[in-house]
Scaffold this active site. Sequence first.
Site, PDB file in Angstrom:
ATOM      1  N   GLU A   1      25.175 -17.291  34.752  1.00  0.00           N
ATOM      2  CA  GLU A   1      25.678 -16.079  35.382  1.00  0.00           C
ATOM      3  C   GLU A   1      25.035 -15.989  36.766  1.00  0.00           C
ATOM      4  OE1 GLU A   1      25.058 -12.372  33.315  1.00  0.00           O
ATOM      5  OE2 GLU A   1      26.048 -11.272  34.927  1.00  0.00           O
TER       6      GLU A   1
ATOM      7  N   LYS B   1      15.060 -13.332  33.262  1.00  0.00           N
ATOM      8  CA  LYS B   1      15.665 -13.115  34.573  1.00  0.00           C
ATOM      9  C   LYS B   1      15.291 -11.744  35.127  1.00  0.00           C
ATOM     10  CE  LYS B   1      19.910 -15.754  35.034  1.00  0.00           C
ATOM     11  NZ  LYS B   1      21.376 -15.641  34.949  1.00  0.00           N
TER      12      LYS B   1
ATOM     13  N   ARG C   1      15.438 -21.943  23.032  1.00  0.00           N
ATOM     14  CA  ARG C   1      15.241 -21.892  24.473  1.00  0.00           C
ATOM     15  C   ARG C   1      13.843 -22.371  24.822  1.00  0.00           C
ATOM     16  NH1 ARG C   1      17.624 -17.335  26.133  1.00  0.00           N
ATOM     17  NH2 ARG C   1      16.520 -17.158  28.082  1.00  0.00           N
TER      18      ARG C   1
HETATM   19  P1  ATP Z   1      21.303 -13.478  31.110  1.00  0.00           P
HETATM   20  O1  ATP Z   1      22.499 -14.035  30.359  1.00  0.00           O
HETATM   21  O2  ATP Z   1      20.567 -12.442  30.383  1.00  0.00           O
HETATM   22  O3  ATP Z   1      21.600 -13.119  32.525  1.00  0.00           O
HETATM   23  P2  ATP Z   1      20.264 -16.142  30.803  1.00  0.00           P
HETATM   24  O4  ATP Z   1      18.834 -16.587  30.913  1.00  0.00           O
HETATM   25  O5  ATP Z   1      21.007 -16.387  29.548  1.00  0.00           O
HETATM   26  O6  ATP Z   1      20.237 -14.624  31.207  1.00  0.00           O
HETATM   27  P3  ATP Z   1      22.400 -17.464  32.126  1.00  0.00           P
HETATM   28  O7  ATP Z   1      22.697 -17.560  33.564  1.00  0.00           O
HETATM   29  O8  ATP Z   1      23.406 -16.824  31.245  1.00  0.00           O
HETATM   30  O9  ATP Z   1      21.015 -16.756  32.005  1.00  0.00           O
HETATM   31  O10 ATP Z   1      22.037 -18.901  31.570  1.00  0.00           O
HETATM   32  C1  ATP Z   1      22.864 -20.002  31.693  1.00  0.00           C
HETATM   33  C2  ATP Z   1      22.582 -20.967  30.591  1.00  0.00           C
HETATM   34  O11 ATP Z   1      21.216 -21.347  30.579  1.00  0.00           O
HETATM   35  C3  ATP Z   1      22.882 -20.325  29.244  1.00  0.00           C
HETATM   36  O12 ATP Z   1      23.652 -21.240  28.497  1.00  0.00           O
HETATM   37  C4  ATP Z   1      21.536 -20.127  28.642  1.00  0.00           C
HETATM   38  O13 ATP Z   1      21.564 -20.259  27.252  1.00  0.00           O
HETATM   39  C5  ATP Z   1      20.687 -21.217  29.291  1.00  0.00           C
HETATM   40  N1  ATP Z   1      19.295 -20.788  29.357  1.00  0.00           N
HETATM   41  C6  ATP Z   1      18.803 -19.688  29.938  1.00  0.00           C
HETATM   42  N2  ATP Z   1      17.480 -19.589  29.744  1.00  0.00           N
HETATM   43  C7  ATP Z   1      17.115 -20.680  29.031  1.00  0.00           C
HETATM   44  C8  ATP Z   1      15.870 -21.160  28.508  1.00  0.00           C
HETATM   45  N3  ATP Z   1      14.726 -20.504  28.692  1.00  0.00           N
HETATM   46  N4  ATP Z   1      15.885 -22.315  27.808  1.00  0.00           N
HETATM   47  C9  ATP Z   1      17.024 -22.996  27.630  1.00  0.00           C
HETATM   48  N5  ATP Z   1      18.220 -22.599  28.088  1.00  0.00           N
HETATM   49  C10 ATP Z   1      18.278 -21.452  28.785  1.00  0.00           C
END
Ligand code: ATP
Length: 561
Positions: free
Chosen positions: A37, A272, A262
């Site tokens: 995102e 984030k 994760r």
């Molecule tokens: P949010 O959705 O709350 O804004 P997010 O950390 O999920 O935060 P995204 O931009 O949606 O951020 O993440 C993109 C991809 O990265 C998603 O598929 C998510 O699962 C993966 N991702 C995010 N944080 C991690 C992490 N700490 N370890 C592994 N994968 C991650």
Amino acid sequence: MDDDKEKKSLDFIRAIIEEDLGSGKYGGRVATRFPPEPNGYLHIGHAKSICLNFGAAEEYGGTCNLRFDDTNPAKEDTEYVESIIKDVRWLGFDWDDRLYHASDYFQPLYDYAVELIMKRKAYVDSLSADEIREYRGTLSEPGTESPYRERPVEENLDLFERMKNGEFEEGAHVLRAKIDMSSGNINMRDPVMYRILREPHYRTGGAWRIYPLYDYAHCISDSIEGITHSLCTLEFEDHRPLYDWFLDELGIYHPRQIEFSRLNLNYTVMSKRRILELVQKGYVNGWDDPRMPTISGLRRRGYTPDSIRNFCSRIGVTKQESVIDVSLLEHSVRDDLNKKARRVMGVLNPLKVVITNYPEGYTEEMDAVNNPEDEGMGKRKVPFSGELYIERDDFMEDPPRKFYRLSPGVEVRLRYAYFIKCTDVVKDEKGQITELHCTYDPETRGGDAPDGRKVRATIHWVSAKHAVTAEVRLYDRLFTDPEPGSGGGDYKDCLNPHSLVVLNDCRLEPGLAGAEPGVNYQFERLGYFTPDYIDSKKGSPVFNRTVTLKDTWVREKGKQD
Ligand code: ATP
Ligand code: MG
């Protein structure tokens, strides 16, 4: 480390992919996607997901799409889009022409929603957000059906279209899936599919006044793109039934969602929301502050793409929740830079040394090895003269027993140069040491003493008149607590006040005057450093310390490497 070279056993996701390839489930295709995102910069946790999605696609001859999951205009911005594109490329991955946006699918998403309304599988609800929450029930109690749940199809279609056209205020209505208010899985209790948002979208402007929620948009985006394996983090496990429900009700192509744990790192915040707060409230100097776990911060600090990819491959992919020690990340960068970084000499806390028996005004050039790990990197000349700087720490007037470096009457080797012996300590009126007087032994040039006598330490130096003055920024962990914010306190309470130390009178060998950002150096005995890409200028370099050295050659006994 040899763990790089060891043949890895398959992780559970690659095992599933191989099984599906074997059974021909998706016609032998592998198609993944990385769906950020654009509401912040990418961090090292995202790198895990990037390496998994792009890596697995690459290994199995498949494709990986970069898809911006841009369904919330209130938080998204093109600055984030650009940074994400740059970071994924920098990590070494490529999506060819497959750059997509959930916002590309606003029309089909809308059309599918209309289809669900017509199938009596979705309805417009006019409860307030608070009421919806109350009606949802709890883990132990079923929810209550909304009084609007049985709205006639015609009325739903009419309201939904008017929601889209911007006839209502935010919060007046939502579109919900009609599933089961008593489901044991709260995600299945008539989840919201669309809400009204009057904010302009960075791509579609004011064209849409309703925006789909993640669970609805994500599965359909995956379906439209023909994704085979939709890899996401464990918190979406409970959302999978919903992912499946939408696709089954619509009867469209159905990827398989697989969850993995994760990445969590100690001494690091990865949420984030927290990263954004650190940036916005000025606790750090921007998204790319070298203390940040963002990809851009790590890059600015001197991490290489290989070091991050190797780290991700070392931690592997499982369903096990765990916290990885940040020293493993540091190990990965050391390991990579050890092979790649040019060795140079730089003095961070200079102490002047005058060699009293060296010919006045004379300069000579010493041969120095650029990288003992890689002969191909060659040698260079380093100027030597009768006035030098050494590290303040390398001298003690009154040393304890195990201090083998320079002290009065003691002889040490200057790296690539001569043996010197300290004869005099010069102090100012406050008793501070300002200068050392030493003698050198011309017979020891570039190595050992012909008479076989040994020294117990080799120290680095720079020639005073040739050296370039530089600023050097030393970074330490941003937090002092391995789990910032655990134990109920504010995570910001354990910010490390010493996470940045700026030294502005460092003296480096002259070749570094024009050091280019993006190049990594090892300052011998001190660590790995790289020019700061914003502040470093030709002639007045600014270096960031990437990481300290684990092993030094301080105590080697009478032998150079
Ligand atoms: P949010 O959705 O709350 O804004 P997010 O950390 O999920 O935060 P995204 O931009 O949606 O951020 O993440 C993109 C991809 O990265 C998603 O598929 C998510 O699962 C993966 N991702 C995010 N944080 C991690 C992490 N700490 N370890 C592994 N994968 C991650
Ligand atoms: Mg997310």
